[in-house]
Write a protein that holds these residues in place. Sequence first.
Motif, PDB file in Angstrom:
ATOM      1  N   LEU A 108       0.837  -1.193   0.000  1.00 47.84           N
ATOM      2  CA  LEU A 108       0.000   0.000   0.000  1.00 47.84           C
ATOM      3  C   LEU A 108       0.877   1.251   0.000  1.00 47.84           C
ATOM      4  CD1 LEU A 108      -2.896   1.139   0.059  1.00 47.84           C
ATOM      5  CD2 LEU A 108      -2.652   1.270   2.553  1.00 47.84           C
ATOM      6  N   LEU A 109       0.771   2.034  -1.063  1.00 46.33           N
ATOM      7  CA  LEU A 109       1.504   3.292  -1.188  1.00 46.33           C
ATOM      8  C   LEU A 109       0.607   4.491  -0.899  1.00 46.33           C
ATOM      9  CD1 LEU A 109       3.516   2.431  -4.423  1.00 46.33           C
ATOM     10  CD2 LEU A 109       4.353   2.393  -2.057  1.00 46.33           C
ATOM     11  N   GLU A 110      -0.666   4.394  -1.301  1.00 46.08           N
ATOM     12  CA  GLU A 110      -1.641   5.453  -1.047  1.00 46.08           C
ATOM     13  C   GLU A 110      -3.022   4.819  -0.952  1.00 46.08           C
ATOM     14  OE1 GLU A 110      -1.587   8.493  -4.085  1.00 46.08           O
ATOM     15  OE2 GLU A 110       0.597   8.325  -4.283  1.00 46.08           O
ATOM     16  N   GLY A 111      -3.852   5.386  -0.108  1.00 46.47           N
ATOM     17  CA  GLY A 111      -5.236   4.937  -0.012  1.00 46.47           C
ATOM     18  C   GLY A 111      -6.094   6.048   0.556  1.00 46.47           C
ATOM     19  N   ARG A 112      -7.004   6.591  -0.246  1.00 40.46           N
ATOM     20  CA  ARG A 112      -7.916   7.656   0.186  1.00 40.46           C
ATOM     21  C   ARG A 112      -9.193   6.993   0.675  1.00 40.46           C
ATOM     22  NH1 ARG A 112      -6.313  12.181   1.756  1.00 40.46           N
ATOM     23  NH2 ARG A 112      -4.900  12.166  -0.002  1.00 40.46           N
ATOM     24  N   VAL A 113      -9.478   7.119   1.957  1.00 47.16           N
ATOM     25  CA  VAL A 113     -10.594   6.418   2.595  1.00 47.16           C
ATOM     26  C   VAL A 113     -11.943   6.937   2.096  1.00 47.16           C
ATOM     27  CG1 VAL A 113     -11.747   5.966   4.808  1.00 47.16           C
ATOM     28  CG2 VAL A 113      -9.244   5.930   4.667  1.00 47.16           C
ATOM     29  N   TRP A 114     -12.847   5.996   1.777  1.00 46.86           N
ATOM     30  CA  TRP A 114     -14.256   6.304   1.542  1.00 46.86           C
ATOM     31  C   TRP A 114     -15.058   5.026   1.563  1.00 46.86           C
ATOM     32  CZ3 TRP A 114     -18.809   5.382  -0.602  1.00 46.86           C
ATOM     33  CH2 TRP A 114     -19.817   6.321  -0.368  1.00 46.86           C
ATOM     34  N   PRO A 115     -16.037   4.836   2.395  1.00 48.15           N
ATOM     35  CA  PRO A 115     -16.477   5.758   3.422  1.00 48.15           C
ATOM     36  C   PRO A 115     -15.763   5.573   4.759  1.00 48.15           C
ATOM     37  CG  PRO A 115     -18.025   3.942   3.291  1.00 48.15           C
ATOM     38  CD  PRO A 115     -16.968   3.707   2.222  1.00 48.15           C
ATOM     39  N   THR A 116     -15.098   4.405   4.954  1.00 51.43           N
ATOM     40  CA  THR A 116     -14.422   4.155   6.228  1.00 51.43           C
ATOM     41  C   THR A 116     -13.312   3.140   6.035  1.00 51.43           C
ATOM     42  OG1 THR A 116     -14.782   3.647   8.589  1.00 51.43           O
ATOM     43  CG2 THR A 116     -15.889   2.219   6.987  1.00 51.43           C
ATOM     44  N   LEU A 117     -12.404   3.111   6.989  1.00 53.52           N
ATOM     45  CA  LEU A 117     -11.419   2.038   7.102  1.00 53.52           C
ATOM     46  C   LEU A 117     -11.361   1.685   8.578  1.00 53.52           C
ATOM     47  CD1 LEU A 117      -9.336   0.363   5.417  1.00 53.52           C
ATOM     48  CD2 LEU A 117      -7.596   1.933   6.309  1.00 53.52           C
ATOM     49  N   GLU A 118     -11.638   0.420   8.889  1.00 47.11           N
ATOM     50  CA  GLU A 118     -11.645  -0.066  10.271  1.00 47.11           C
ATOM     51  C   GLU A 118     -10.367  -0.854  10.492  1.00 47.11           C
ATOM     52  OE1 GLU A 118     -16.501  -0.447  10.249  1.00 47.11           O
ATOM     53  OE2 GLU A 118     -15.268  -2.220   9.912  1.00 47.11           O
ATOM     54  N   VAL A 119      -9.521  -0.340  11.382  1.00 46.02           N
ATOM     55  CA  VAL A 119      -8.171  -0.855  11.569  1.00 46.02           C
ATOM     56  C   VAL A 119      -8.018  -1.403  12.982  1.00 46.02           C
ATOM     57  CG1 VAL A 119      -5.703  -0.262  11.456  1.00 46.02           C
ATOM     58  CG2 VAL A 119      -7.350   0.982  10.016  1.00 46.02           C
ATOM     59  N   ILE A 120      -7.433  -2.590  13.084  1.00 45.89           N
ATOM     60  CA  ILE A 120      -7.074  -3.166  14.389  1.00 45.89           C
ATOM     61  C   ILE A 120      -5.554  -3.177  14.471  1.00 45.89           C
ATOM     62  CG2 ILE A 120      -7.237  -5.162  15.935  1.00 45.89           C
ATOM     63  CD1 ILE A 120      -9.967  -3.919  15.210  1.00 45.89           C
ATOM     64  N   VAL A 121      -5.026  -2.599  15.547  1.00 47.87           N
ATOM     65  CA  VAL A 121      -3.579  -2.570  15.779  1.00 47.87           C
ATOM     66  C   VAL A 121      -3.302  -3.298  17.081  1.00 47.87           C
ATOM     67  CG1 VAL A 121      -1.551  -1.114  16.157  1.00 47.87           C
ATOM     68  CG2 VAL A 121      -3.354  -0.351  14.584  1.00 47.87           C
ATOM     69  N   ARG A 122      -2.489  -4.350  16.988  1.00 51.88           N
ATOM     70  CA  ARG A 122      -2.077  -5.112  18.172  1.00 51.88           C
ATOM     71  C   ARG A 122      -0.599  -4.827  18.408  1.00 51.88           C
ATOM     72  NH1 ARG A 122      -5.816  -8.832  19.463  1.00 51.88           N
ATOM     73  NH2 ARG A 122      -7.378  -9.342  17.898  1.00 51.88           N
ATOM     74  N   ASP A 123      -0.307  -4.171  19.528  1.00 54.21           N
ATOM     75  CA  ASP A 123       1.073  -3.784  19.819  1.00 54.21           C
ATOM     76  C   ASP A 123       1.637  -4.638  20.939  1.00 54.21           C
ATOM     77  OD1 ASP A 123       3.360  -2.039  19.399  1.00 54.21           O
ATOM     78  OD2 ASP A 123       2.934  -1.286  21.412  1.00 54.21           O
ATOM     79  N   SER A 124       2.799  -5.219  20.702  1.00 55.54           N
ATOM     80  CA  SER A 124       3.465  -6.011  21.743  1.00 55.54           C
ATOM     81  C   SER A 124       4.409  -5.095  22.514  1.00 55.54           C
ATOM     82  CB  SER A 124       4.240  -7.164  21.112  1.00 55.54           C
ATOM     83  OG  SER A 124       5.448  -6.697  20.570  1.00 55.54           O
ATOM     84  N   PRO A 125       4.850  -5.536  23.692  1.00 61.67           N
ATOM     85  CA  PRO A 125       5.790  -4.715  24.460  1.00 61.67           C
ATOM     86  C   PRO A 125       7.209  -4.707  23.863  1.00 61.67           C
ATOM     87  CG  PRO A 125       5.225  -6.707  25.669  1.00 61.67           C
ATOM     88  CD  PRO A 125       4.384  -6.695  24.429  1.00 61.67           C
ATOM     89  N   ALA A 126       7.460  -5.512  22.864  1.00 64.71           N
ATOM     90  CA  ALA A 126       8.792  -5.560  22.235  1.00 64.71           C
ATOM     91  C   ALA A 126       8.998  -4.351  21.326  1.00 64.71           C
ATOM     92  CB  ALA A 126       8.925  -6.849  21.417  1.00 64.71           C
ATOM     93  N   VAL A 127      10.221  -4.182  20.883  1.00 64.86           N
ATOM     94  CA  VAL A 127      10.550  -3.147  19.911  1.00 64.86           C
ATOM     95  C   VAL A 127      11.299  -3.819  18.773  1.00 64.86           C
ATOM     96  CG1 VAL A 127      11.861  -1.038  19.466  1.00 64.86           C
ATOM     97  CG2 VAL A 127      10.656  -1.316  21.635  1.00 64.86           C
ATOM     98  N   LEU A 128      10.848  -3.579  17.553  1.00 65.76           N
ATOM     99  CA  LEU A 128      11.521  -4.101  16.362  1.00 65.76           C
ATOM    100  C   LEU A 128      11.997  -2.937  15.520  1.00 65.76           C
ATOM    101  CD1 LEU A 128       9.035  -6.936  15.354  1.00 65.76           C
ATOM    102  CD2 LEU A 128      11.299  -7.211  16.380  1.00 65.76           C
ATOM    103  N   ALA A 129      13.191  -3.083  14.969  1.00 67.22           N
ATOM    104  CA  ALA A 129      13.763  -2.023  14.136  1.00 67.22           C
ATOM    105  C   ALA A 129      13.828  -2.471  12.686  1.00 67.22           C
ATOM    106  CB  ALA A 129      15.158  -1.670  14.629  1.00 67.22           C
ATOM    107  N   LYS A 130      13.559  -1.514  11.791  1.00 67.56           N
ATOM    108  CA  LYS A 130      13.748  -1.752  10.360  1.00 67.56           C
ATOM    109  C   LYS A 130      15.110  -1.175   9.988  1.00 67.56           C
ATOM    110  CE  LYS A 130       8.972  -1.795   8.935  1.00 67.56           C
ATOM    111  NZ  LYS A 130       8.658  -2.837   8.019  1.00 67.56           N
TER     112      LYS A 130
END
Length: 144
Positions: A108-130
């Motif tokens: 995904l490079l670009e995405g213009r929302v219409w009518p909605t985008l429902e996002v679930i984010v699950r965050d762990s206590p770890a840290v990952l680096a790119k």
Amino acid sequence: MKWQQVQDAPESVYVLVLAPGEDALAEINGFAREQALGASQVTAVGAFSRAVVGWFDREAKEYRRIGVDEQCEVLSLLGDIAIGGDGPTAHLHAVLGLSDGTTRGGHLLEGRVWPTLEVIVRDSPAVLAKIHRPDLGLALIDPE
């Protein structure tokens, strides 16, 4: 964008609901930076009025842009958030359903929302680096 934290421990879980006209990638990256996320999993469904996905050309070391210039369903949006050069950054892949039943998919490079985008984010206590890999032309998660 509206959001709510629905779980705190052992991993934080957030629900983000994006509004018409918002840029999906900018909103998700902005949220990740505001919350200082470091090792997250992202899933979403919804729709875009237009989008651009990419196919990575390994010889050119860049994404070939594939425009979707019509209303499309976000059939699947999957990815991660890890710490990159600009802070927490989402790496997302999308499968988009078109009006004739065909699909387009890629990074995904670009995405213009219409009518909605429902996002679930699950965050762990770890840290990952790119870490940027010049030999590949990409920043990839380095688990060490």
